[in-house]
Design a protein around this motif. Structure first.
Motif, PDB file in Angstrom:
ATOM      1  N   ARG A   1       0.843  -1.196   0.000  1.00  0.00           N
ATOM      2  CA  ARG A   1       0.000   0.000   0.000  1.00  0.00           C
ATOM      3  C   ARG A   1       0.878   1.246   0.000  1.00  0.00           C
ATOM      4  N   TYR A   2       0.261   2.376  -0.246  1.00  0.00           N
ATOM      5  CA  TYR A   2       0.981   3.634  -0.323  1.00  0.00           C
ATOM      6  C   TYR A   2       0.585   4.542   0.836  1.00  0.00           C
ATOM      7  N   ALA A   3       1.580   5.134   1.490  1.00  0.00           N
ATOM      8  CA  ALA A   3       1.355   6.165   2.498  1.00  0.00           C
ATOM      9  C   ALA A   3       1.556   7.493   1.777  1.00  0.00           C
ATOM     10  N   VAL A   4       0.470   8.249   1.632  1.00  0.00           N
ATOM     11  CA  VAL A   4       0.489   9.467   0.828  1.00  0.00           C
ATOM     12  C   VAL A   4       0.188  10.655   1.744  1.00  0.00           C
ATOM     13  N   TYR A   5       1.061  11.659   1.698  1.00  0.00           N
ATOM     14  CA  TYR A   5       0.933  12.832   2.558  1.00  0.00           C
ATOM     15  C   TYR A   5       0.475  14.031   1.738  1.00  0.00           C
ATOM     16  N   TYR A   6      -0.643  14.640   2.176  1.00  0.00           N
ATOM     17  CA  TYR A   6      -1.182  15.830   1.536  1.00  0.00           C
ATOM     18  C   TYR A   6      -1.119  16.985   2.527  1.00  0.00           C
ATOM     19  N   ARG A   7      -0.800  18.184   2.029  1.00  0.00           N
ATOM     20  CA  ARG A   7      -0.667  19.362   2.878  1.00  0.00           C
ATOM     21  C   ARG A   7      -2.034  19.857   3.334  1.00  0.00           C
ATOM     22  N   LYS A   8      -2.094  20.249   4.620  1.00  0.00           N
ATOM     23  CA  LYS A   8      -3.267  20.905   5.201  1.00  0.00           C
ATOM     24  C   LYS A   8      -2.793  22.208   5.824  1.00  0.00           C
ATOM     25  N   SER A   9      -3.708  23.038   6.243  1.00  0.00           N
ATOM     26  CA  SER A   9      -3.322  24.321   6.840  1.00  0.00           C
ATOM     27  C   SER A   9      -2.555  24.142   8.150  1.00  0.00           C
ATOM     28  N   ASP A  10      -2.833  23.064   8.880  1.00  0.00           N
ATOM     29  CA  ASP A  10      -2.184  22.861  10.175  1.00  0.00           C
ATOM     30  C   ASP A  10      -1.317  21.598  10.215  1.00  0.00           C
ATOM     31  N   GLY A  11      -0.811  21.173   9.080  1.00  0.00           N
ATOM     32  CA  GLY A  11       0.044  19.986   9.043  1.00  0.00           C
ATOM     33  C   GLY A  11      -0.187  19.194   7.768  1.00  0.00           C
ATOM     34  N   TYR A  12      -0.363  17.888   7.946  1.00  0.00           N
ATOM     35  CA  TYR A  12      -0.516  16.993   6.798  1.00  0.00           C
ATOM     36  C   TYR A  12      -1.614  15.971   7.070  1.00  0.00           C
ATOM     37  N   ARG A  13      -2.209  15.480   6.007  1.00  0.00           N
ATOM     38  CA  ARG A  13      -3.138  14.358   6.108  1.00  0.00           C
ATOM     39  C   ARG A  13      -2.448  13.169   5.448  1.00  0.00           C
ATOM     40  N   LYS A  14      -2.217  12.124   6.228  1.00  0.00           N
ATOM     41  CA  LYS A  14      -1.615  10.888   5.723  1.00  0.00           C
ATOM     42  C   LYS A  14      -2.757   9.959   5.335  1.00  0.00           C
ATOM     43  N   ILE A  15      -2.775   9.576   4.060  1.00  0.00           N
ATOM     44  CA  ILE A  15      -3.823   8.689   3.560  1.00  0.00           C
ATOM     45  C   ILE A  15      -3.155   7.399   3.096  1.00  0.00           C
ATOM     46  N   ILE A  16      -3.640   6.277   3.592  1.00  0.00           N
ATOM     47  CA  ILE A  16      -3.137   4.970   3.170  1.00  0.00           C
ATOM     48  C   ILE A  16      -4.016   4.506   2.015  1.00  0.00           C
ATOM     49  N   ILE A  17      -3.362   4.223   0.890  1.00  0.00           N
ATOM     50  CA  ILE A  17      -4.078   3.901  -0.346  1.00  0.00           C
ATOM     51  C   ILE A  17      -3.611   2.570  -0.901  1.00  0.00           C
ATOM     52  N   GLU A  18      -4.576   1.774  -1.322  1.00  0.00           N
ATOM     53  CA  GLU A  18      -4.295   0.517  -2.018  1.00  0.00           C
ATOM     54  C   GLU A  18      -4.710   0.696  -3.473  1.00  0.00           C
ATOM     55  N   ILE A  19      -3.829   0.339  -4.385  1.00  0.00           N
ATOM     56  CA  ILE A  19      -4.121   0.474  -5.807  1.00  0.00           C
ATOM     57  C   ILE A  19      -4.332  -0.912  -6.393  1.00  0.00           C
ATOM     58  N   ARG A  20      -5.509  -1.091  -6.977  1.00  0.00           N
ATOM     59  CA  ARG A  20      -5.823  -2.339  -7.681  1.00  0.00           C
ATOM     60  C   ARG A  20      -5.938  -2.025  -9.162  1.00  0.00           C
ATOM     61  N   ASN A  21      -6.208  -3.013  -9.963  1.00  0.00           N
ATOM     62  CA  ASN A  21      -6.249  -2.828 -11.416  1.00  0.00           C
ATOM     63  C   ASN A  21      -7.104  -1.647 -11.848  1.00  0.00           C
ATOM     64  N   ASP A  22      -8.324  -1.563 -11.335  1.00  0.00           N
ATOM     65  CA  ASP A  22      -9.244  -0.518 -11.781  1.00  0.00           C
ATOM     66  C   ASP A  22      -9.720   0.395 -10.660  1.00  0.00           C
ATOM     67  N   LYS A  23      -9.124   0.279  -9.466  1.00  0.00           N
ATOM     68  CA  LYS A  23      -9.599   1.034  -8.314  1.00  0.00           C
ATOM     69  C   LYS A  23      -8.446   1.596  -7.500  1.00  0.00           C
ATOM     70  N   THR A  24      -8.708   2.754  -6.925  1.00  0.00           N
ATOM     71  CA  THR A  24      -7.840   3.350  -5.918  1.00  0.00           C
ATOM     72  C   THR A  24      -8.669   3.352  -4.641  1.00  0.00           C
ATOM     73  N   ILE A  25      -8.216   2.627  -3.626  1.00  0.00           N
ATOM     74  CA  ILE A  25      -9.011   2.462  -2.410  1.00  0.00           C
ATOM     75  C   ILE A  25      -8.329   3.165  -1.239  1.00  0.00           C
ATOM     76  N   VAL A  26      -9.051   4.096  -0.626  1.00  0.00           N
ATOM     77  CA  VAL A  26      -8.570   4.753   0.581  1.00  0.00           C
ATOM     78  C   VAL A  26      -8.852   3.804   1.736  1.00  0.00           C
ATOM     79  N   ILE A  27      -7.785   3.291   2.341  1.00  0.00           N
ATOM     80  CA  ILE A  27      -7.913   2.322   3.429  1.00  0.00           C
ATOM     81  C   ILE A  27      -8.159   3.021   4.759  1.00  0.00           C
ATOM     82  N   THR A  28      -7.364   4.046   5.045  1.00  0.00           N
ATOM     83  CA  THR A  28      -7.513   4.815   6.272  1.00  0.00           C
ATOM     84  C   THR A  28      -6.778   6.130   6.118  1.00  0.00           C
TER      85      THR A  28
END
Length: 107
Positions: free
Chosen positions: A68-95
């Motif tokens: 899975r991928y740990a993806v960090y996106y910028r927020k005004s007060d830090g970052y949002r870490k989103i765990i993503i699983e990539i399948r053939n036709d889907k991107t699934i946000v796990i947590t």
């Protein structure tokens, strides 16, 4: 998927990650929202998570040992870490979780 660690094993470029998810349907797993209270669910909804993944450029992306991928996106007060699983036709946000900073790893 086996029981592998969430340990980052490789840094992935932002461009490579965006290429991997391009054109795939973004879905939210039930696990991603089960820990939110009913009050939090009214403020933070599924569409917001989907829009972050589809429209924002990540600041940092790590491939984890579990595939899975740990993806960090910028927020005004830090970052949002989103765990993503990539399948053939889907991107699934796990947590997801909010973080004050992006950890640095020696990979």
């Amino acid at each position: 998927m086996g029981t592998y660690s969430t340990k980052p094993v490789k840094e992935v470029s932002k461009e490579e990650f965006q290429y991997l998810i391009k054109g795939k349907e973004v879905m939210i797993s039930p696990h991603a929202i089960w820990h939110l209270s009913n009050r939090q669910r009214k403020v933070f909804n599924v569409d917001e998570l989907i829009n972050i993944v589809l429209r924002e450029t990540p600041r940092k992306v790590y491939l984890q040992e579990n595939g899975r991928y740990a993806v960090y996106y910028r927020k005004s007060d830090g970052y949002r870490k989103i765990i993503i699983e990539i399948r053939n036709d889907k991107t699934i946000v796990i947590t997801f979780v909010d973080a004050t900073e992006i950890p640095r790893y020696n990979l």
